[in-house]
Enzyme design. Structure first.
Site, PDB file in Angstrom:
ATOM      1  CB  THR A 142     -34.810 -14.495  26.337  1.00 25.36           C
ATOM      2  OG1 THR A 142     -35.458 -13.274  26.721  1.00 25.36           O
ATOM      3  CG2 THR A 142     -34.834 -14.563  24.824  1.00 25.36           C
ATOM      4  CE1 TYR A 165     -30.887 -11.765  23.978  1.00 25.04           C
ATOM      5  CE2 TYR A 165     -33.114 -11.147  24.632  1.00 25.04           C
ATOM      6  CZ  TYR A 165     -31.949 -11.842  24.870  1.00 25.04           C
ATOM      7  OH  TYR A 165     -31.835 -12.612  26.000  1.00 25.04           O
ATOM      8  CE  LYS A 169     -30.749 -16.436  24.123  1.00 25.38           C
ATOM      9  NZ  LYS A 169     -29.395 -16.934  24.495  1.00 25.38           N
TER      10      LYS A 169
END
Length: 327
Positions: A142, A165, A169
């Site tokens: 991402t 988050y 990742k």
């Protein structure tokens, strides 16, 4: 009565009788997809299930929601180490396309334990399984690994995630980079599209649906992204698989704009009332997770090395519109 096929050994020119399944295994590649019930997972099934080059194993937690022919389905909880190893040993895929993840940025902030299990631990389990089976691993990452302060970003840009988050990742990327398996990391931004069984919405469908109902919507005007058509993301997954790509690749749309402009262009495309849209600052939302301001991606490497050719944003909206009209 079963069919038999003859395979010729080039070394001694001897033909050997084999069963149909044995024959198929010599001419097709096995690909295992995680998160096959999701938007990207279903687009991958659209592309691969009737492709004679691939034998497709779709996996997701719970029941199969795609419900078509041309692939096999296995329920898989990617946070369960034993299940991951067992599925990989059973099928011994040539490629794994790992789309399963926890992507709700604020939910990741509030449930860090689950976020780590889904986004980090699961990748570690697959690394272990790929070491055992020799599978090539394609991992979705991402733009949220960046802080958005100094884009546009190429694949060598320094990461600095603002949210948990993004942190998870990035951790999963580092696990792969420091592993000795064959892997490709595909970083993407705001994926949109439509499938027949949507488990969650996306910005395009949300904006279109709300404006069609005459609802007033607040839209952030100080964050900027490259929205990515799900078909384009599925395409680059397949390209990375076919080339057995190694390393990191940017995999977003090519048009860069504010979140507000995304929604305004949705309104223009479907002739909806833009006066219902109120521009707001991201600060006023009081979201638990911080978002980067600008995360534009440079796609040169993906275009040159993989042959990636994403649609324009308007072309993407036409594709979505055609699919909505045929569903």
């Amino acid at each position: 009565m079963g069919f038999t096929y003859h395979l010729t050994n080039k070394k001694d020119n001897q033909a050997t009788q084999v069963s149909f399944l044995e024959y198929i295994s010599t001419v097709t590649k096995k690909v295992l997809i995680t998160g096959s019930n999701g938007l990207l997972g279903q687009k991958l099934l659209d592309k691969l299930r009737n492709n004679s080059t691939y034998t497709v194993i779709a996996t997701a937690k719970g029941v199969d929601r795609y419900l078509e022919e041309g692939y096999s389905y296995e329920s898989l909880d990617v946070t369960n180490h034993a299940e991951v190893i067992a599925i990989m040993q059973k099928h011994k895929p040539d490629h794994v396309i790992h789309t399963a993840a926890m992507t709700n940025v604020d939910a990741c902030e509030s449930d860090k334990e689950l976020c780590k299990k889904l986004n980090v631990d699961a990748v570690q389990y697959f690394i272990e399984a790929c070491k055992q089976t020799g599978a090539h691993f394609i991992h979705l990452s991402t733009d949220f690994i960046f802080d958005g302060a100094d884009g546009p970003y190429d694949e060598n840009a320094v990461a600095n995630p603002l949210s948990y988050y993004g942190q998870t990742k990035l951790e999963s990327e580092l696990l792969l980079i420091n592993s000795d398996i064959a892997y490709a990391i595909l970083r993407t931004i705001i994926v949109y599209g439509v499938v027949k069984d949507m488990s969650r919405s996306n910005i395009i469908l949300w904006a279109k649906g709300a404006l069609e109902k005459g609802q007033k919507i607040n839209v952030v005007n100080d964050q900027y992204r490259n929205p990515t058509l799900a078909e384009d993301l599925a395409d680059i997954c397949v390209l990375a698989m076919e080339k057995r790509a190694q390393g990191i690749y940017n995999a977003s749309g090519k048009d860069f704009m504010s979140i507000l402009e995304i929604v305004e262009r949705v309104a223009d495309f479907w002739n909806l009332d833009k006066s219902l849209i109120t521009p707001i600052s991201a600060e006023t939302l009081n979201q638990s997770a911080k978002r980067p301001v600008k995360t534009e991606f440079i796609l040169d490497k993906s275009v040159k090395e993989l042959g990636y050719n994403p649609h324009s944003f308007e072309e993407g909206l036409k594709i979505v519109n055609n699919q909505l009209n045929h569903n």
